[in-house]
Design a protein around this motif. Structure first.
Motif, PDB file in Angstrom:
ATOM      1  N   UNK B  90       0.817  -1.227   0.000  1.00 18.04           N
ATOM      2  CA  UNK B  90       0.000   0.000   0.000  1.00 18.04           C
ATOM      3  C   UNK B  90       0.850   1.276   0.000  1.00 18.04           C
ATOM      4  N   UNK B 101      -0.245   2.861  -3.594  1.00 20.28           N
ATOM      5  CA  UNK B 101      -1.525   3.557  -3.840  1.00 20.28           C
ATOM      6  C   UNK B 101      -1.845   4.568  -2.749  1.00 20.28           C
ATOM      7  N   UNK B 102      -1.466   4.252  -1.500  1.00 28.78           N
ATOM      8  CA  UNK B 102      -1.780   5.170  -0.401  1.00 28.78           C
ATOM      9  C   UNK B 102      -0.903   6.428  -0.494  1.00 28.78           C
ATOM     10  N   UNK B 105      -2.360   8.739  -2.804  1.00 31.24           N
ATOM     11  CA  UNK B 105      -3.493   9.457  -2.220  1.00 31.24           C
ATOM     12  C   UNK B 105      -3.073  10.450  -1.135  1.00 31.24           C
ATOM     13  N   UNK B 107      -0.244  10.098   1.267  1.00 31.26           N
ATOM     14  CA  UNK B 107       0.600   9.694   2.392  1.00 31.26           C
ATOM     15  C   UNK B 107       2.046  10.094   2.075  1.00 31.26           C
TER      16      UNK B 107
END
Lengths: 218, 179
Positions: B90, B101-102, B105, B107
């Protein structure tokens, strides 16, 4: 002496007798269809949660593995609900001020677990074990449905004894290869009967014992 | 007449006990199960915190496994790859570039494993970071078993070797894996 009943009474009598004959059957049918309906089994009914957690977002759009949060699913009877720290692993950095996540932040600050509500629940006389299913070819979505498509969590299957037995009587119809267990969109391939038999041998499952009472009850 | 005097209460008792049978709900038994509530315990939880100063039976074994790097093998790399995909992708991304993916977004981006500092670090460094966390990364002590931390460390080494373009037949990378 005049007739007590008119001639028309014959018809009512016959209809009444017919009604008596079909009444038990129709009552039975009514009861049967009620116990099979989602009104009784709860299939498709969303459960109100302290935080409207979306599996569609986390497992579907972000593609996070089921086991990131449900860490016990391969090792224990219970799949595990994640502790608040798991949520905060990401949400300590992203969506940190989202009102929706206020209960999560409060849970971490107060060291009090979130009270998630059960979506699927079996009677206490059923001894279900997640690990034995996922390590023997039964995938998540076979029982929980396509969780990665559910914005809010709803029960996907009736989880009645008859429903459990559908698989326990004919496990080959639903068995998956090891790499497909956590695939939410897995569908049985065209040659599933042959593949299923091979998978039974692969997992060393003795299908003839799967309907023994003591497999699920103690 | 006398028979009726005896039979009627008997029938009433029988019917009453049969009805009581219907109420005896085996579905909800008076026992504690995983995550059930228990008013007598702290925070109303059946699952209890161990008393301060106690260790569970496997604690010493877990501790020992942390200090004991397993011998590298193909099975261990495969295990590491699987666990890496579950717990690390992630944020760190499939290839360990720090583009999970995080991170996409919002992070904070973790360093790529090909950074010189990480190429030079021991495998035990990776195990240590998984155990205790690093920067904004939370500890994964409760989520990744000690043996799996070593497996992930081995896989991270495999990712590094794959990306730095060293020949797999070269003995140097093999030593690097064991380091």
């Amino acid at each position: 002496m005049a007739q007590v009943f008119r001639e028309r009474a014959n018809l009512f009598m016959r209809l009444g007798l017919l009604g008596l004959a079909i009444l038990p059957g129709s009552l039975g049918l009514l009861g049967f269809s009620y116990y099979r309906s989602s009104a009784y089994t709860g299939v498709g009914r969303y459960v109100e949660q302290p935080v409207p957690f979306s599996h569609r977002h986390h497992a579907g759009e972000l593609g996070i593995d089921c086991r990131y949060c449900h860490t016990g699913v391969e090792k224990a009877a219970f799949a595990d609900l994640p502790p608040t720290e798991t949520c905060m692993t990401c949400h300590s950095q992203i969506w940190t001020n989202a009102a929706m996540l206020a209960p999560v932040r409060k849970s971490l600050a107060d060291n009090r677990p979130l009270r998630w509500q059960r979506v699927t629940s079996l009677p206490d006389y059923v001894y279900f074990d997640h690990s034995v299913h996922v390590s023997n070819g039964v995938g998540c979505s076979s029982c929980h449905g396509d969780v990665a498509a559910m914005p809010l969590m709803a029960k996907a299957e009736p989880m009645t004894m008859g429903w459990c037995l559908d698989c326990h009587r004919d496990p080959a119809a639903k068995l998956r290869p090891e790499e497909a267990i956590f695939d939410m969109r897995w569908q049985p391939p065209a040659d599933q009967p042959a593949k299923g038999r091979a998978l039974l041998a692969h997992y060393g499952t003795r299908a003839e014992h799967l309907t023994d009472c003591s497999v699920c009850h103690r | 007449m006398r028979r009726a005097i005896i039979l009627r209460p008997a029938a009433a008792v029988l019917v009453a006990s049969a009805l009581a049978g219907c109420r005896e709900d085996m579905e909800v038994q008076p026992k504690l199960t995983a995550y059930s509530s228990a008013a007598a315990f702290d925070q109303n939880m059946a699952a209890r915190q161990p008393p301060t100063g106690t260790l569970d039976r496997e604690a010493l074994e877990r501790e020992a496994a942390l200090g004991r790097p397993p011998a590298p093998s193909e099975a261990l790399i495969r295990r590491g790859a699987e666990r890496y995909k579950i717990a690390c992708t992630p944020c760190h991304g499939e290839a360990g570039l720090g583009d999970g993916i995080v991170v996409q977004r919002g992070f904070p981006q973790p360093p790529a494993f090909t950074e010189p500092r990480l190429l030079a670090a021991d495998a035990s460094h990776v195990v240590d970071v998984i155990t205790h966390g690093w920067g904004v990364m939370y500890p994964y002590e409760n989520r990744v078993a000690p043996a799996d931390r070593w497996a992930i460390a081995l896989y991270v080494r495999a990712l590094q070797l794959a990306q730095t373009g060293k020949d797999a037949a070269d003995p140097a990378p093999a030593q690097a894996v064991q380091r």
